[in-house]
Design a protein around this motif. Structure first.
Motif, PDB file in Angstrom:
ATOM      1  N   ARG A 246       0.860  -1.187   0.000  1.00 21.52           N
ATOM      2  CA  ARG A 246       0.000   0.000   0.000  1.00 21.52           C
ATOM      3  C   ARG A 246       0.890   1.229   0.000  1.00 21.52           C
ATOM      4  O   ARG A 246       1.961   1.228   0.606  1.00 21.52           O
ATOM      5  CB  ARG A 246      -0.901   0.016   1.245  1.00 21.52           C
ATOM      6  CG  ARG A 246      -1.850  -1.133   1.260  1.00 21.52           C
ATOM      7  CD  ARG A 246      -3.072  -0.850   2.097  1.00 21.52           C
ATOM      8  NE  ARG A 246      -3.793  -2.092   2.310  1.00 21.52           N
ATOM      9  CZ  ARG A 246      -3.615  -2.884   3.339  1.00 21.52           C
ATOM     10  NH1 ARG A 246      -2.781  -2.542   4.298  1.00 21.52           N
ATOM     11  NH2 ARG A 246      -4.285  -4.000   3.440  1.00 21.52           N
ATOM     12  N   PHE A 247       0.417   2.267  -0.669  1.00 17.34           N
ATOM     13  CA  PHE A 247       1.192   3.506  -0.706  1.00 17.34           C
ATOM     14  C   PHE A 247       0.673   4.453   0.361  1.00 17.34           C
ATOM     15  O   PHE A 247      -0.496   4.807   0.375  1.00 17.34           O
ATOM     16  CB  PHE A 247       1.103   4.141  -2.098  1.00 17.34           C
ATOM     17  CG  PHE A 247       1.755   3.295  -3.146  1.00 17.34           C
ATOM     18  CD1 PHE A 247       3.134   3.291  -3.297  1.00 17.34           C
ATOM     19  CD2 PHE A 247       1.000   2.449  -3.954  1.00 17.34           C
ATOM     20  CE1 PHE A 247       3.755   2.484  -4.235  1.00 17.34           C
ATOM     21  CE2 PHE A 247       1.609   1.635  -4.899  1.00 17.34           C
ATOM     22  CZ  PHE A 247       2.988   1.654  -5.043  1.00 17.34           C
ATOM     23  N   THR A 248       1.551   4.814   1.274  1.00 15.17           N
ATOM     24  CA  THR A 248       1.158   5.713   2.351  1.00 15.17           C
ATOM     25  C   THR A 248       0.956   7.120   1.803  1.00 15.17           C
ATOM     26  O   THR A 248       0.112   7.867   2.272  1.00 15.17           O
ATOM     27  CB  THR A 248       2.255   5.769   3.445  1.00 15.17           C
ATOM     28  OG1 THR A 248       2.749   4.464   3.664  1.00 15.17           O
ATOM     29  CG2 THR A 248       1.714   6.344   4.721  1.00 15.17           C
TER      30      THR A 248
ATOM     31  N   THR B  66       1.597   5.690   9.652  1.00 15.82           N
ATOM     32  CA  THR B  66       1.068   5.565  11.016  1.00 15.82           C
ATOM     33  C   THR B  66       1.449   4.209  11.598  1.00 15.82           C
ATOM     34  O   THR B  66       1.786   3.274  10.872  1.00 15.82           O
ATOM     35  CB  THR B  66      -0.475   5.664  11.024  1.00 15.82           C
ATOM     36  OG1 THR B  66      -1.001   4.518  10.333  1.00 15.82           O
ATOM     37  CG2 THR B  66      -0.970   6.925  10.340  1.00 15.82           C
TER      38      THR B  66
ATOM     39  N   THR C  15      -0.531   2.130  12.865  1.00 11.37           N
ATOM     40  CA  THR C  15      -1.507   1.129  12.398  1.00 11.37           C
ATOM     41  C   THR C  15      -1.041   0.549  11.071  1.00 11.37           C
ATOM     42  O   THR C  15      -1.056  -0.663  10.857  1.00 11.37           O
ATOM     43  CB  THR C  15      -2.895   1.786  12.171  1.00 11.37           C
ATOM     44  OG1 THR C  15      -3.124   2.713  13.205  1.00 11.37           O
ATOM     45  CG2 THR C  15      -3.990   0.747  12.106  1.00 11.37           C
ATOM     46  N   ASN C  16      -0.649   1.448  10.155  1.00 13.62           N
ATOM     47  CA  ASN C  16      -0.186   1.002   8.838  1.00 13.62           C
ATOM     48  C   ASN C  16       0.993   0.048   8.974  1.00 13.62           C
ATOM     49  O   ASN C  16       1.036  -1.000   8.341  1.00 13.62           O
ATOM     50  CB  ASN C  16       0.283   2.185   7.979  1.00 13.62           C
ATOM     51  CG  ASN C  16      -0.814   3.199   7.699  1.00 13.62           C
ATOM     52  OD1 ASN C  16      -0.515   4.374   7.524  1.00 13.62           O
ATOM     53  ND2 ASN C  16      -2.057   2.762   7.643  1.00 13.62           N
TER      54      ASN C  16
ATOM     55  N   GLU D  87       0.086  -3.315  10.631  1.00 15.38           N
ATOM     56  CA  GLU D  87      -0.718  -4.135   9.721  1.00 15.38           C
ATOM     57  C   GLU D  87       0.179  -4.842   8.693  1.00 15.38           C
ATOM     58  O   GLU D  87       0.079  -6.044   8.474  1.00 15.38           O
ATOM     59  CB  GLU D  87      -1.684  -3.192   8.984  1.00 15.38           C
ATOM     60  CG  GLU D  87      -2.962  -3.833   8.534  1.00 15.38           C
ATOM     61  CD  GLU D  87      -3.707  -2.889   7.597  1.00 15.38           C
ATOM     62  OE1 GLU D  87      -4.752  -3.289   7.116  1.00 15.38           O
ATOM     63  OE2 GLU D  87      -3.229  -1.756   7.339  1.00 15.38           O
TER      64      GLU D  87
END
Ligand SMILES: NC(=O)c1ccc[n+]([C@@H]2O[C@H](COP(=O)([O-])OP(=O)(O)OC[C@H]3O[C@@H](n4cnc5c(N)ncnc54)[C@H](OP(=O)(O)O)[C@@H]3O)[C@@H](O)[C@H]2O)c1
Ligand SMILES: *[C@@H]1O[C@H](CO)[C@@H](O)[C@H](O)[C@H]1NC(C)=O
Ligand SMILES: *[C@@H]1O[C@H](CO)[C@@H](O)[C@H](O)[C@H]1NC(C)=O
Ligand SMILES: *[C@@H]1O[C@H](CO)[C@@H](O)[C@H](O)[C@H]1NC(C)=O
Ligand SMILES: *[C@@H]1O[C@H](CO)[C@@H](O)[C@H](O)[C@H]1NC(C)=O
Ligand SMILES: *[C@@H]1O[C@H](CO)[C@@H](O)[C@H](O)[C@H]1NC(C)=O
Ligand SMILES: CC(=O)N[C@H]1CO[C@H](CO)[C@@H](O)[C@@H]1O
Length: 255
Positions: A95-97, A105, A107-108, A111
């Motif tokens: 995923r691209f932040t 974050t 959380t990111n 995960e």
């Protein structure tokens, strides 16, 4: 004659690799365990149907301990005491932040780490006893040069921050398996498959998935003790000195 198990194999590189292995003679790939969270797709059914019993779907959600236990038991019964020869850990999400790494974050990060690192460890360790019974004892982790610490500056424009961190961590896990299990005859290595046109790689990626697949397959066939503890890059003629970030020179990638 070898048995293969590929995780995250419902699509992309994993599915392409399972398809390519099924086309090899049984003397090269006797059984191919196609592992996915959802094996009930038409694409998988078609491949299994064409494979004369050599591609075996295995439903596994590594997030569910019971599912992992059941999958290991199922594979154990199918290999009939001969163990598993090659584990290809292919699952991965990106995923691209957006923006710089300060935007990432907790959380990111947590995960990504959970899916890409913790679950890989769970799956790898769960299949270790079956690999120990196998004759080749190969563990191949599909990594990415995007996770190379040395190449950090080259990929600065890529904002998949957690992905990069998770691949670097996976590389270190790979190295630890390579060191800790070498005496038992294991070969553990990380392999960068190239930037491929899949859901993850997107439509603008460098190479069709089949090109990466062919190279990954070549490495899997050749793999032996000299591969242990290495981080390998694919070789694509014409890409050895490409001007962009990606070079497919077939050499070891820098950690
Ligand atoms: N494409 C590229 O350009 C590229 C470049 C370098 C490295 N790689 C690496 O190559 C591997 C395969 O990539 P791909 O391009 O084929 O990706 P893909 O098409 O997105 O497929 C990834 C697979 O990962 C599994 N997966 C995704 N999210 C998951 C989650 N949250 N939990 C568990 N499993 C999950 C899925 O398995 P199921 O749904 O079947 O369970 C899926 O089949 C990855 O490790 C990737 O990082 C790809
Ligand atoms: C699995 O995939 C098929 C085909 O895409 C879909 O119909 C089915 O609902 C999926 N099953 C689960 C449990 O997600
Ligand atoms: C897993 O790593 C990928 C890159 O491998 C990363 O983008 C993704 O975020 C990680 N998984 C999850 C669920 O974050
Ligand atoms: C990244 O963070 C900056 C502030 O630190 C914010 O202005 C920007 O919108 C963020 N970008 C994204 C894509 O979240
Ligand atoms: C990152 O986490 C935040 C919550 O902390 C969430 O809103 C955002 O959607 C996540 N971004 C990605 C790319 O997963
Ligand atoms: C593969 O990577 C996972 C983490 O993603 C790690 O737990 C495992 O040890 C690695 N296996 C090998 C043999 O490198
Ligand atoms: C980096 C990588 O490939 N990790 C995956 C290994 O396999 C497990 C289970 O299928 C996945 O959860 C990891 O993401």
């Amino acid at each position: 004659m070898a048995t293969y198990l590929i995780t995250g194999a419902s699509r992309g590189l994993g599915f392409s690799l399972a398809t390519a292995l099924a086309r090899e003679p049984a003397s090269v790939a006797s059984l191919v365990f196609l592992v996915s969270r959802n094996t009930s797709t038409p694409q998988i059914a078609e491949l299994v149907g064409q494979s004369k019993g050599r591609v075996i779907p295995v439903q596994l959600d590594p997030n569910v301990p019971e599912s992992l236990r059941a999958a290991v038991e199922f594979v154990g019964t199918r290999v009939q005491g001969k163990g598993l020869d090659v584990l290809v850990n292919n699952t991965g999400v990106m995923r691209f932040t957006g923006g710089k790494v300060g935007n990432l974050t907790s959380t990111n990060l947590t995960e990504v780490f959970h899916t890409n690192v913790t679950l890989t460890q769970l799956v790898t360790s769960a299949f270790l006893p079956l690999l120990r019974q196998g004759s080749r004892k190969i563990i191949a982790n599909i990594s990415s040069t995007v996770g190379s610490i040395t190449l950090g500056p080259v990929f600065s424009m890529n904002s998949a921050h957690a992905y990069k961190i998770s691949k670097a961590a996976m590389n270190m896990l790979t190295m630890q398996y390579a060191v800790d299990y070498k005496d038992e005859g294991f070969t553990a290595f990380a392999l960068s498959p190239g930037w491929l046109r899949t859901d993850l790689g997107g439509p603008h990626a460098d190479l069709p998935v089949e090109v990466g697949t062919k190279e990954v397959l070549r490495y899997l066939k050749e793999a032996g003790p000299t591969f242990n503890g290495r981080f390998l890059n694919i070789h694509v003629p014409g890409w050895e000195d490409a001007p962009g970030s990606n070079r497919y020179d077939g050499k070891d990638a820098p950690w």
